[in-house]
Design an enzyme around this catalytic site. Structure first.
Site, short mmCIF file in Angstrom:
data_model
loop_
_atom_site.label_atom_id
_atom_site.label_comp_id
_atom_site.label_asym_id
_atom_site.label_seq_id
_atom_site.Cartn_x
_atom_site.Cartn_y
_atom_site.Cartn_z
N ALA A 40 88.14 12.86 26.83
CA ALA A 40 89.61 13.17 26.80
C ALA A 40 90.18 12.62 25.30
CB ALA A 40 90.20 12.37 27.40
N VAL A 51 90.08 17.72 21.57
CA VAL A 51 89.30 19.19 22.65
C VAL A 51 89.81 19.27 23.71
CG1 VAL A 51 87.75 21.05 23.37
CG2 VAL A 51 87.80 20.48 20.92
N THR A 77 79.03 15.88 20.09
CA THR A 77 77.46 15.79 19.93
C THR A 77 78.07 16.19 18.62
OG1 THR A 77 78.83 18.33 19.41
CG2 THR A 77 78.02 18.59 21.56
N SER A 98 81.80 21.35 24.37
CA SER A 98 81.98 21.08 23.52
C SER A 98 81.33 22.23 22.46
CB SER A 98 80.62 19.85 24.03
OG SER A 98 81.04 18.91 24.72
N GLU A 105 85.36 26.09 22.35
CA GLU A 105 86.32 26.31 21.80
C GLU A 105 86.97 26.18 19.71
OE1 GLU A 105 89.12 25.89 24.36
OE2 GLU A 105 90.62 25.79 21.65
N LYS A 135 79.81 30.28 17.96
CA LYS A 135 81.16 28.87 18.15
C LYS A 135 80.53 28.44 16.10
CE LYS A 135 83.63 25.83 17.47
NZ LYS A 135 85.00 25.22 17.32
N CYS A 148 84.10 19.30 12.42
CA CYS A 148 83.19 20.67 12.93
C CYS A 148 82.47 21.38 11.37
CB CYS A 148 84.00 21.50 13.20
SG CYS A 148 85.20 20.86 15.02
N GLN A 188 81.18 20.26 8.70
CA GLN A 188 80.26 19.95 8.41
C GLN A 188 78.50 20.34 9.29
OE1 GLN A 188 79.37 17.73 5.27
NE2 GLN A 188 79.03 15.23 6.82
N LYS A 215 93.84 17.33 6.57
CA LYS A 215 94.52 18.09 7.13
C LYS A 215 95.73 17.44 6.79
CE LYS A 215 94.41 21.48 9.70
NZ LYS A 215 93.89 22.79 11.03
N1 LIG Z 1 88.14 18.12 17.50
C1 LIG Z 1 88.39 20.10 17.15
O1 LIG Z 1 89.01 20.52 16.28
C2 LIG Z 1 87.16 20.94 17.81
C3 LIG Z 1 87.38 21.74 18.07
C4 LIG Z 1 86.53 22.82 18.76
C5 LIG Z 1 85.31 22.37 19.57
N2 LIG Z 1 84.71 20.55 19.11
C6 LIG Z 1 83.69 20.38 20.08
O2 LIG Z 1 84.37 19.60 20.79
C7 LIG Z 1 83.75 19.03 21.94
C8 LIG Z 1 84.04 16.83 21.75
O3 LIG Z 1 85.19 17.26 20.24
P1 LIG Z 1 86.01 16.10 19.62
O4 LIG Z 1 86.82 16.47 18.64
O5 LIG Z 1 87.33 16.46 21.34
O6 LIG Z 1 85.60 14.68 20.02
P2 LIG Z 1 86.12 13.32 20.85
O7 LIG Z 1 85.50 12.04 20.55
O8 LIG Z 1 87.57 13.04 20.42
O9 LIG Z 1 86.14 13.24 22.28
C9 LIG Z 1 84.83 12.65 23.03
C10 LIG Z 1 85.47 11.93 24.53
O10 LIG Z 1 84.31 12.22 25.30
C11 LIG Z 1 84.41 11.02 25.42
N3 LIG Z 1 82.65 10.84 26.15
C12 LIG Z 1 81.55 10.58 25.85
N4 LIG Z 1 80.64 10.92 26.42
C13 LIG Z 1 81.00 10.90 27.75
C14 LIG Z 1 80.54 10.79 29.12
N5 LIG Z 1 79.41 10.78 28.99
N6 LIG Z 1 81.58 10.62 29.81
C15 LIG Z 1 82.59 10.79 29.70
N7 LIG Z 1 83.01 11.00 28.73
C16 LIG Z 1 82.30 10.55 27.53
C17 LIG Z 1 84.60 10.00 24.62
O11 LIG Z 1 85.10 8.38 24.97
C18 LIG Z 1 85.01 10.91 23.49
O12 LIG Z 1 86.60 9.82 23.64
C19 LIG Z 1 82.58 18.16 19.95
O13 LIG Z 1 81.32 18.96 20.36
C20 LIG Z 1 82.73 19.06 19.03
O14 LIG Z 1 81.96 19.60 18.18
C21 LIG Z 1 86.02 20.16 18.28
O1 LIG Z 2 92.07 27.46 2.46
C1 LIG Z 2 91.06 26.60 3.46
C2 LIG Z 2 91.05 26.06 4.93
C3 LIG Z 2 91.09 25.11 4.43
N1 LIG Z 2 90.46 23.88 3.90
C4 LIG Z 2 90.30 23.31 4.61
O2 LIG Z 2 89.41 22.87 5.55
C5 LIG Z 2 89.23 22.05 6.52
C6 LIG Z 2 89.02 22.47 7.50
O3 LIG Z 2 90.04 23.13 8.11
P1 LIG Z 2 91.13 23.86 9.85
O4 LIG Z 2 89.88 24.56 9.66
O5 LIG Z 2 92.08 24.22 9.54
O6 LIG Z 2 90.80 22.92 11.09
P2 LIG Z 2 89.76 22.14 11.91
O7 LIG Z 2 90.02 21.38 12.63
O8 LIG Z 2 88.71 21.19 11.57
O9 LIG Z 2 89.29 23.67 12.30
C7 LIG Z 2 88.21 24.47 12.56
O10 LIG Z 2 86.78 23.56 13.12
C8 LIG Z 2 87.16 23.93 14.76
C9 LIG Z 2 86.19 22.87 15.33
O11 LIG Z 2 85.24 23.96 15.25
C10 LIG Z 2 87.13 25.17 15.24
O12 LIG Z 2 87.42 25.05 16.34
C11 LIG Z 2 87.94 25.61 14.00
O13 LIG Z 2 88.10 27.21 14.73
C12 LIG Z 2 87.93 25.89 12.52
O14 LIG Z 2 89.64 26.14 12.23
C13 LIG Z 2 90.50 20.80 6.24
O15 LIG Z 2 89.89 20.28 5.41
C14 LIG Z 2 91.34 22.05 5.34
O16 LIG Z 2 91.66 21.13 4.16
C15 LIG Z 2 90.14 24.57 2.81
O17 LIG Z 2 90.19 23.31 1.46
N2 LIG Z 2 90.66 25.63 2.37
#
Ligand SMILES: NC(=O)c1ccc[n+]([C@@H]2O[C@H](COP(=O)([O-])OP(=O)(O)OC[C@H]3O[C@@H](n4cnc5c(N)ncnc54)[C@H](O)[C@@H]3O)[C@@H](O)[C@H]2O)c1
Ligand SMILES: O=c1ccn([C@@H]2O[C@H](COP(=O)(O)OP(=O)(O)O[C@H]3O[C@H](CO)[C@@H](O)[C@H](O)[C@H]3O)[C@@H](O)[C@H]2O)c(=O)[nH]1
Length: 533
Positions: free
Chosen positions: A9, A12, A88, A127, A157, A216, A272, A274, A335
């Protein structure tokens, strides 16, 4: 009634499931997590994450067809489709430490699904995972399948934080990868039908499992690469008098390149980029492709360089020392429009300044004091674990105070560092800020938020990424090389009690460049005045 369960929860799982519930009233959606405080927050008025528009969506669906629960096994058992959206993180120990993805949480979720399931299910990778993870997950799911069949799909996602709701409502694309078998195709169609409630069909892309998983990582690598490219240009702009905003505007006008993701900054952050690039680098290495690994690693190296360059610019501009000087930090989130601080460049910048003994006064409209203190004490990569499993950090840092607004942060400060591009920082009363600061008053703008000319006219010494340097800063080094630093620090020890002129000659010999000589001379003078005890 179709039942969907999402394990995890977080940033994402929460928003994604809220939108599915909103757009598919006939589907029952349960979001489950092992963290009780997180689930309690989802069930309260104060959601665990700040995301514009999210409150509204959750309020419309919660208790109708959207539920948040800690009863993980019950909801998994009942579901037809199980999304897995758990952490992850980057591995910190063992094989692939510092690069490879740690699939501990994914694997434990998969084992639990296999154990509790009594009916066939579609299991969806939400994930971000290494390419070929689905193969490993399939093995885990089927090792004691009790005659139940599992179809595994990859549905990465692409939402970005701060615009998650907008991105989910109008995605550029939804990507679904599945096995190219009749059962696989049937599972892909079932998931496609969910998204088809609101996403136009031509935006729902189907692919094979490995293409979906790799796309992704590739998308994030391409996006981050653009930022590192423009940040590399920003250093060259400062050296030559070009303006990075003008350069990126001109470059982005080429329709083959496009204008997005070309904003120079103090460096990219977030949970994400790095992590996913390191993961990609490791996959390349494991597949015998060292040159490809090296190519993508450079995106991270450039990002670290940009953060270091910023810290060094601050310190060198302020007469090579920030010891005991109050520095205001405006913005801590990675950001704007999010309270998320995972891998925010502010952590490295603040730690760099603290290393030089600065006193920091930090303000961010969405980040709490406890979060900032925790971030500044945590080891690299430790943040990406469920909250209750994160190591508890040492006590709060005394040199850091967290304040309620930008004016309190900047009062009596020697310098202001802008590290997040919050809109409110554009409209601050900078004249008032200047009047209440120590002089000379410095602004280091890591996000190109302020009007440079106007601020200079007020009297500020201004540094803004990739912009023409203030006259005051022109003879200060942007970044001392590792060799220059080593020489300076070695000599700093040696000069104690020795003949100063002799050492000065040594400086000048090792650093033949004229402008370096000047800087070192100034530095040497500072050393001789202040640093002998
Ligand atoms: N944050 C983003 O913008 C974003 C975007 C796209 C993809 N992702 C990917 O999505 C995944 C999740 O990212 P997030 O930012 O939502 O992470 P998050 O840390 O916010 O959420 C993950 C949740 O999973 C729970 N969890 C872990 N192991 C569990 C288990 N075995 N059973 C039940 N719950 C469990 C944790 O307690 C946590 O609340 C990662 O792989 C990330 O790379 C993140
Ligand atoms: O022109 C730009 C655009 C972004 N940033 C920086 O880049 C980082 C990431 O920004 P952004 O990509 O907008 O946010 P995220 O939520 O990290 O989203 C990225 O990472 C997610 C997790 O994988 C993906 O789902 C998204 O598509 C991808 O944009 C932040 O520190 C921003 O400030 C810059 O420095 N310059």
């Amino acid at each position: 009634m179709t039942k969907i369960c999402c394990i995890g929860a977080g940033y994402v799982g929460g928003p994604t499931m809220a939108i599915i519930a909103l757009k598919c009233p006939e589907i029952q959606v349960a979001v489950v997590d092992i963290s009780a405080p997180r689930i309690n927050a989802w069930n309260s008025e104060q959601l665990p994450i700040y995301e514009p528009g999210l409150d509204n969506v959750v309020k419309q669906c919660r208790g109708k067809n959207l539920f948040f629960s800690n009863d993980v096994e019950k909801h998994v058992c009942e579901a037809d489709i199980v999304f897995v959206s758990v952490n992850t993180p980057t591995k910190t120990q063992g094989l692939g430490a510092g690069k490879a993805a740690d699939l501990t949480y994914w694997e434990s979720a998969a084992r639990m699904i296999a154990d509790v399931s009594k009916s066939s299910k579609i299991v969806v990778e939400k994930s971000t995972v290494p390419v070929k993870t689905a193969e490993a997950i399939e093995r885990i799911l089927t090792h004691n399948s009790k005659g139940i069949s599992f179809q595994i799909l990859s549905n990465p996602e692409f939402l970005a934080e701060g615009t998650a709701i907008e991105d989910l409502l109008k995605p550029d694309r939804v990507l679904i990868g599945g096995r190219e078998t009749p059962e696989g195709n049937k599972a892909v169609k079932a998931l496609k039908d969910v998204y088809a409630h609101w996403v136009p069909e031509d935006r729902i892309l189907c692919a094979n499992l490995w293409s979906a998983e790799l796309s992704k990582l590739a998308a994030n690598a391409f996006l981050a690469q653009r930022i590192s490219s423009v940040n590399a240009m920003s250093a060259l702009c400062e050296a030559t008098g070009a303006d990075v905003t003008e350069v990126s505007h001109a470059v982005g006008k080429d329709t083959r390149i496009g204008p997005k993701f070309l904003n120079a900054s103090v460096g990219f952050g977030g949970s994400c980029f790095q992590k996913d690039i390191l993961n990609l680098v490791y996959i390349c290495e494991c597949n015998g492709l060292p040159e490809v690994a090296h190519y993508w690693k450079q995106v991270i190296i450039m990002n670290d360089y940009q953060k270091n360059r910023f810290v060094n610019r601050v310190v060198s501009s302020m007469f090579n020392t920030v010891a005991n000087k109050k520095i205001a930090i405006l913005g801590f989130a990675f950001k704007k429009d999010t309270g998320d601080t995972r891998e925010t460049p502010a952590i490295d910048v603040c730690n760099g300044l603290l290393g030089d003994k600065a006193q920091l006064s930090i303000y961010d409209p969405q980040v709490s004091e406890s979060q900032i203190q925790k971030d500044l004490s945590m080891q690299k990569f430790d943040w990406d674990h469920p909250a209750h499993l994160q190591p508890s950090g040492p006590t709060d840092l005394k040199q850091v105070s967290v304040v309620r607004d930008a004016y309190a942060a900047t009062k009596d400060a020697h310098a202001v560092c802008i590290l997040t591009e919050w809109d409110e920082f554009k409209s601050l009363d900078y004249q008032k800020i200047y009047d209440n600061m120590q002089k000379p008053a410095f602004i280091f703008d890591g996000r190109n938020v302020i009007d440079v000319e106007k601020s200079r006219k007020m009297g500020f010494v201004v540094y803004s990424i990739g912009k023409q340097l203030d006259d005051f800063l022109k003879d200060m080094p942007a970044l001392l090389s590792r060799r220059q630093f080593t020489v300076i620090f070695r000599l700093r020890t040696q000069v104690r009690g020795l003949y100063l002129v002799q050492n000065l000659n040594l400086f000048l010999e090792v650093l033949p460049n004229e402008s370096n000589k000047f800087v070192v001379f100034i530095f040497y003078r500072c050393l001789t005045c202040f640093s002998f005890n």
